[in-house]
Design a protein around this motif. Structure first.
Motif, PDB file in Angstrom:
ATOM      1  N   GLU A 203      44.304 -22.237  13.911  1.00 55.08           N
ATOM      2  CA  GLU A 203      43.580 -22.529  12.675  1.00 55.08           C
ATOM      3  C   GLU A 203      42.395 -23.459  12.983  1.00 55.08           C
ATOM      4  OE1 GLU A 203      46.162 -24.048   9.708  1.00 55.08           O
ATOM      5  OE2 GLU A 203      47.610 -22.404   9.870  1.00 55.08           O
TER       6      GLU A 203
ATOM      7  N   ASP B 168      47.888 -32.744  12.986  1.00 57.40           N
ATOM      8  CA  ASP B 168      48.094 -31.899  14.164  1.00 57.40           C
ATOM      9  C   ASP B 168      46.926 -32.044  15.133  1.00 57.40           C
ATOM     10  OD1 ASP B 168      50.435 -30.978  13.066  1.00 57.40           O
ATOM     11  OD2 ASP B 168      49.548 -29.134  12.256  1.00 57.40           O
ATOM     12  N   THR B 169      47.241 -32.066  16.423  1.00 57.73           N
ATOM     13  CA  THR B 169      46.204 -32.146  17.440  1.00 57.73           C
ATOM     14  C   THR B 169      45.388 -30.864  17.460  1.00 57.73           C
ATOM     15  OG1 THR B 169      47.600 -33.574  18.790  1.00 57.73           O
ATOM     16  CG2 THR B 169      45.767 -32.493  19.902  1.00 57.73           C
ATOM     17  N   VAL B 170      44.075 -31.009  17.630  1.00 60.03           N
ATOM     18  CA  VAL B 170      43.189 -29.843  17.726  1.00 60.03           C
ATOM     19  C   VAL B 170      42.409 -29.920  19.031  1.00 60.03           C
ATOM     20  CG1 VAL B 170      42.960 -29.597  15.233  1.00 60.03           C
ATOM     21  CG2 VAL B 170      41.315 -30.999  16.475  1.00 60.03           C
ATOM     22  N   ARG B 171      42.024 -28.755  19.548  1.00 58.54           N
ATOM     23  CA  ARG B 171      41.271 -28.675  20.805  1.00 58.54           C
ATOM     24  C   ARG B 171      40.111 -27.705  20.634  1.00 58.54           C
ATOM     25  NH1 ARG B 171      46.652 -28.889  21.927  1.00 58.54           N
ATOM     26  NH2 ARG B 171      47.359 -30.535  23.341  1.00 58.54           N
TER      27      ARG B 171
ATOM     28  N   VAL C 169      39.571 -26.169  12.407  1.00 53.86           N
ATOM     29  CA  VAL C 169      39.418 -27.396  11.620  1.00 53.86           C
ATOM     30  C   VAL C 169      37.948 -27.796  11.684  1.00 53.86           C
ATOM     31  CG1 VAL C 169      40.105 -29.807  11.362  1.00 53.86           C
ATOM     32  CG2 VAL C 169      41.777 -28.098  12.136  1.00 53.86           C
TER      33      VAL C 169
ATOM     34  N   ASP D  36      43.641 -32.762  13.022  1.00 57.89           N
ATOM     35  CA  ASP D  36      43.365 -32.278  11.673  1.00 57.89           C
ATOM     36  C   ASP D  36      43.676 -33.424  10.723  1.00 57.89           C
ATOM     37  OD1 ASP D  36      43.401 -31.175   9.151  1.00 57.89           O
ATOM     38  OD2 ASP D  36      44.498 -29.382   9.729  1.00 57.89           O
TER      39      ASP D  36
ATOM     40  N   PRO E 115      37.370 -32.456  12.323  1.00 54.03           N
ATOM     41  CA  PRO E 115      38.506 -33.210  12.880  1.00 54.03           C
ATOM     42  C   PRO E 115      38.168 -34.693  12.999  1.00 54.03           C
ATOM     43  CG  PRO E 115      37.340 -32.069  14.628  1.00 54.03           C
ATOM     44  CD  PRO E 115      36.723 -31.610  13.340  1.00 54.03           C
TER      45      PRO E 115
ATOM     46  N   TYR F 289      36.928 -26.429  16.843  1.00 59.79           N
ATOM     47  CA  TYR F 289      38.213 -27.103  17.035  1.00 59.79           C
ATOM     48  C   TYR F 289      39.289 -26.359  16.260  1.00 59.79           C
ATOM     49  CZ  TYR F 289      35.837 -30.977  19.275  1.00 59.79           C
ATOM     50  OH  TYR F 289      35.105 -31.738  20.149  1.00 59.79           O
ATOM     51  N   GLU F 290      40.413 -26.093  16.955  1.00 60.36           N
ATOM     52  CA  GLU F 290      41.482 -25.362  16.311  1.00 60.36           C
ATOM     53  C   GLU F 290      42.840 -25.926  16.711  1.00 60.36           C
ATOM     54  OE1 GLU F 290      40.909 -21.328  17.552  1.00 60.36           O
ATOM     55  OE2 GLU F 290      41.954 -21.625  19.467  1.00 60.36           O
ATOM     56  N   THR F 291      43.833 -25.687  15.880  1.00 63.25           N
ATOM     57  CA  THR F 291      45.194 -26.130  16.155  1.00 63.25           C
ATOM     58  C   THR F 291      45.840 -25.183  17.152  1.00 63.25           C
ATOM     59  OG1 THR F 291      46.162 -24.801  14.383  1.00 63.25           O
ATOM     60  CG2 THR F 291      45.354 -26.991  13.785  1.00 63.25           C
ATOM     61  N   ASP F 292      47.043 -25.539  17.584  1.00 62.79           N
ATOM     62  CA  ASP F 292      47.770 -24.658  18.509  1.00 62.79           C
ATOM     63  C   ASP F 292      48.067 -23.309  17.879  1.00 62.79           C
ATOM     64  OD1 ASP F 292      47.760 -26.587  20.455  1.00 62.79           O
ATOM     65  OD2 ASP F 292      49.744 -27.373  19.957  1.00 62.79           O
TER      66      ASP F 292
END
Length: 335
Positions: free
Chosen positions: A233, A217-220, A235, A212, A238, A227-230
């Protein structure tokens, strides 16, 4: 239970006499050259003869913890929360593993957390006083004890005044505290080192991860391709960041190193625009050019469960010319 009580219990539950046990304890202490206490040696002797002393033990000091114990309880401080690793299981499901390091005044021990247990690592910080009970130990590939959490294990915050202060490791490179070592002598986990080596391999199969841009923060990607955060949320846009693994060799041995962002760009000699572009072919070409580089790195070691070995998270990277260093040394010798 004191040492005499442990010896008495071992004699009661084995075919050894107390004198036999004391002799074997002395042999163990000599064998480990002072690296194990008398109490820890009793535990080792007992385990070899089928006696489990930890079943009814109170909080153990870390120096007395050995592999294959059950129902272990300890109090200590969190000295490091290491980065999580994900991997694919045989059934296709994604697994997750993460380590934290707990220490008391007698030593430190790695606690390995699997899958949902990794949520524990999200709730503790370096310096926190914790109590872990009902866990068990296994032997890692270096012969050290490692804590695992079974179904009955409990992790709770401890009273701060019950646990002495210990030095926390942190996650960044601290050059002032880093030891200069040949690669063959890099053996401790969660320790700072400075070492030289030649880049002999660079792995670029998956050199990018996404973040993000606002928080870092890492997103997957989720099942819908978003793509979302842990925390779940989404994004929308990214950005890509570099994370490259390489192997360096100094003639005494070799070690796997991980380079993130700026250090990865320095290793590959690329700019930030290339990093953000996410162009794999450009990174692959740059990796070829990085082979043979002579570099000095400062970094912190961690244990990679997937590869079963120590690796170095690089915090500083500098190139050096070995021939210049040799010439300087010759000038000193000739002076």
């Amino acid at each position: 239970m004191d040492v005499d009580g442990l010896i008495e219990k071992t004699a009661e539950e084995s075919d050894l006499s107390e004198e036999d046990i004391k002799e074997k304890v002395e042999e163990k202490m000599e064998e480990f050259s002072g690296m194990v206490s008398e109490e820890g040696a009793v535990h080792l002797v007992a385990k070899e003869h089928g006696v489990q002393l930890s079943e009814a033990s109170n909080d153990l000091k870390i120096e007395n913890i050995v592999p294959e114990m059950r129902k272990v309880s300890i109090k200590g401080r969190v000295t490091a929360v290491l980065d999580p690793n994900t991997f694919d299981r045989d059934d296709g499901e994604e697994g997750k593993v993460q380590n934290i390091v707990i220490a008391d005044e007698t030593g430190s021990i790695r606690v390995t957390l699997w899958d949902e247990q990794t949520q524990i690592a999200e709730k503790v910080n370096e310096g926190d006083a914790v109590k872990i009970s009902g866990c068990y130990t296994v032997e890692d590939n270096r012969g050290n004890a490692e804590l695992r959490l079974g179904d009955e294990a409990q992790v709770a915050m401890a009273d701060d005044d019950e646990v002495p202060e210990v030095e926390t490791g942190g996650s960044g490179g601290d050059a002032e505290k880093a030891e200069i070592k040949d690669i063959k002598d890099i053996k401790d986990e969660n320790a700072n080192y400075i070492t030289n080596g030649i880049v002999v391999a660079v792995y670029t199969s998956n050199p990018f991860y996404r973040v993000d841009p606002e928080t870092g923060d890492t997103v997957r990607a989720n099942d819908d391709g978003d793509y979302e955060t842990d925390e779940g949320e989404v994004v929308d846009e990214p950005e890509t960041r570099l994370a490259v693994s390489a192997v360096i060799d100094d003639g005494t041995g070799n070690t796997r190193c991980v380079f993130f962002r700026e250090q990865a760009r320095k290793l590959l000699d690329v700019d930030e625009e290339t990093e953000k572009s996410g162009k794999q072919k450009k990174i692959e070409a740059s990796a070829e050019n990085a082979l043979g580089k002579e570099i000095t790195i400062t970094g912190r070691t961690r244990y990679n469960d997937y590869f079963g070995q120590l690796e170095i998270i690089v915090n500083e990277l500098d190139e050096f010319d070995a021939s210049e260093e040799i010439n300087e040394l010759l000038d000193v010798l000739e002076a």
